[in-house]
Design an enzyme around this catalytic site. Structure first.
Site, PDB file in Angstrom:
ATOM      1  N   ASN A  30     -13.528  49.745  12.364  1.00  0.00           N
ATOM      2  CA  ASN A  30     -12.397  50.188  11.554  1.00  0.00           C
ATOM      3  C   ASN A  30     -12.930  50.964  10.363  1.00  0.00           C
ATOM      4  O   ASN A  30     -13.842  50.494   9.664  1.00  0.00           O
ATOM      5  CB  ASN A  30     -11.565  48.996  11.066  1.00  0.00           C
ATOM      6  N   THR A  53      -7.496  51.539  14.368  1.00  0.00           N
ATOM      7  CA  THR A  53      -6.693  51.756  13.178  1.00  0.00           C
ATOM      8  C   THR A  53      -5.586  50.716  13.145  1.00  0.00           C
ATOM      9  O   THR A  53      -4.959  50.428  14.178  1.00  0.00           O
ATOM     10  CB  THR A  53      -6.109  53.183  13.118  1.00  0.00           C
ATOM     11  N   GLU A  54      -5.391  50.120  11.962  1.00  0.00           N
ATOM     12  CA  GLU A  54      -4.525  48.945  11.906  1.00  0.00           C
ATOM     13  C   GLU A  54      -3.052  49.220  12.152  1.00  0.00           C
ATOM     14  O   GLU A  54      -2.269  48.288  12.315  1.00  0.00           O
ATOM     15  CB  GLU A  54      -4.710  48.180  10.586  1.00  0.00           C
ATOM     16  N   ASN A  55      -2.650  50.500  12.197  1.00  0.00           N
ATOM     17  CA  ASN A  55      -1.261  50.768  12.571  1.00  0.00           C
ATOM     18  C   ASN A  55      -1.046  50.740  14.081  1.00  0.00           C
ATOM     19  O   ASN A  55       0.069  50.923  14.543  1.00  0.00           O
ATOM     20  CB  ASN A  55      -0.767  52.098  11.978  1.00  0.00           C
ATOM     21  N   HIS A  92       1.820  46.609  15.478  1.00  0.00           N
ATOM     22  CA  HIS A  92       1.104  46.369  14.222  1.00  0.00           C
ATOM     23  C   HIS A  92       0.613  44.919  14.134  1.00  0.00           C
ATOM     24  O   HIS A  92      -0.509  44.645  13.694  1.00  0.00           O
ATOM     25  CB  HIS A  92       2.052  46.690  13.061  1.00  0.00           C
TER      26      HIS A  92
END
Length: 228
Positions: A30, A53-55, A92
């Site tokens: 990340n 990616t955290e989305n 998410h």
């Protein structure tokens, strides 16, 4: 002292290049919003990281060419991304389950301050700062390795590597390596340990722009990067 070093320090791209060299093949990684996103451009030949990616995307690629953006495909920093074969989309909440479950090998973030005990401060409520700690708090406590890329000192000449952070903490005792515009520094047993430095700077001058003692264990390697 900091003004005298401005002519020899590494660029942001060169710092990102150096950090990329330590990402092992097949690592799940990340990258923090902004400057750390550059790391994705410099994967060593023969190695491939899987970027998260955290989305909610795993396995994204380089940024698209100007004019070819698909704004349904973005990272957590709202930057356009491309997809690699095998990429995956997910909710998410599932993304944060990956983070909190310890499934990321590396998290690379920027910083305002890094303390010698590994504490990290990389958000601020001040004007122009990242408005909230966001997912970084989860990342730094859950990734198997946490690294920081940053200038060695601020525009005002204040050290970013300090004895104790004075800004709001993102995580406690979480950082293991710092890649700066002048050096590579590990955090071992609550102390900064100098691993690499630019050949043009003396240890004394480097110490003068560092806010805590730099320990030396054995030889210090030369910090070598390409001209980018």
């Amino acid at each position: 002292m900091s003004e005298a070093l401005d002519n020899i320090k590494l660029s942001n791209e060169q710092i990102a290049w150096r950090a990329a060299q330590d990402i092992h093949d097949g690592a799940y990684v990340n990258l923090g919003i902004g400057f750390p996103e550059m790391v994705a451009k410099f994967q060593p030949e023969g190695r491939e990281a899987i970027f998260h990616t955290e989305n909610g995307v795993l396995g994204f690629g380089e940024a698209p060419a100007a004019g070819e953006e698909d704004w349904d495909l973005i990272n957590a920093g709202k930057k356009a991304i491309t997809l690699k074969p095998g990429s995956a989309f997910f909710h998410h909440a599932d993304s944060f389950a990956m983070v909190r479950g310890g499934h990321l090998d590396v998290a690379i973030l920027g910083a305002y301050q890094i303390a010698e005990n590994g504490d990290l401060a990389n958000w601020s409520t001040g004007k122009g700062g990242v408005p909230a700690v966001g997912g970084a708090m989860d990342l730094v406590q859950s990734a198997k390795r946490v690294a920081v890329i940053t200038e060695h000192y601020t525009k005002k000449g204040d050290p970013k590597l300090v004895k104790r952070c004075s800004m709001p903490l993102t995580g406690v005792g979480c950082v293991t390596r710092v890649y700066t515009s002048l050096a590579v520094v590990d955090i071992e047993d609550g102390r900064f340990v100098l691993k690499e430095k630019l050949a043009q700077i003396s240890l004394e001058d480097l110490q003068a722009v560092t806010g805590a003692e730099l320990l030396v264990k054995g030889d210090i390697a030369e910090l070598k990067v390409p001209a980018l």
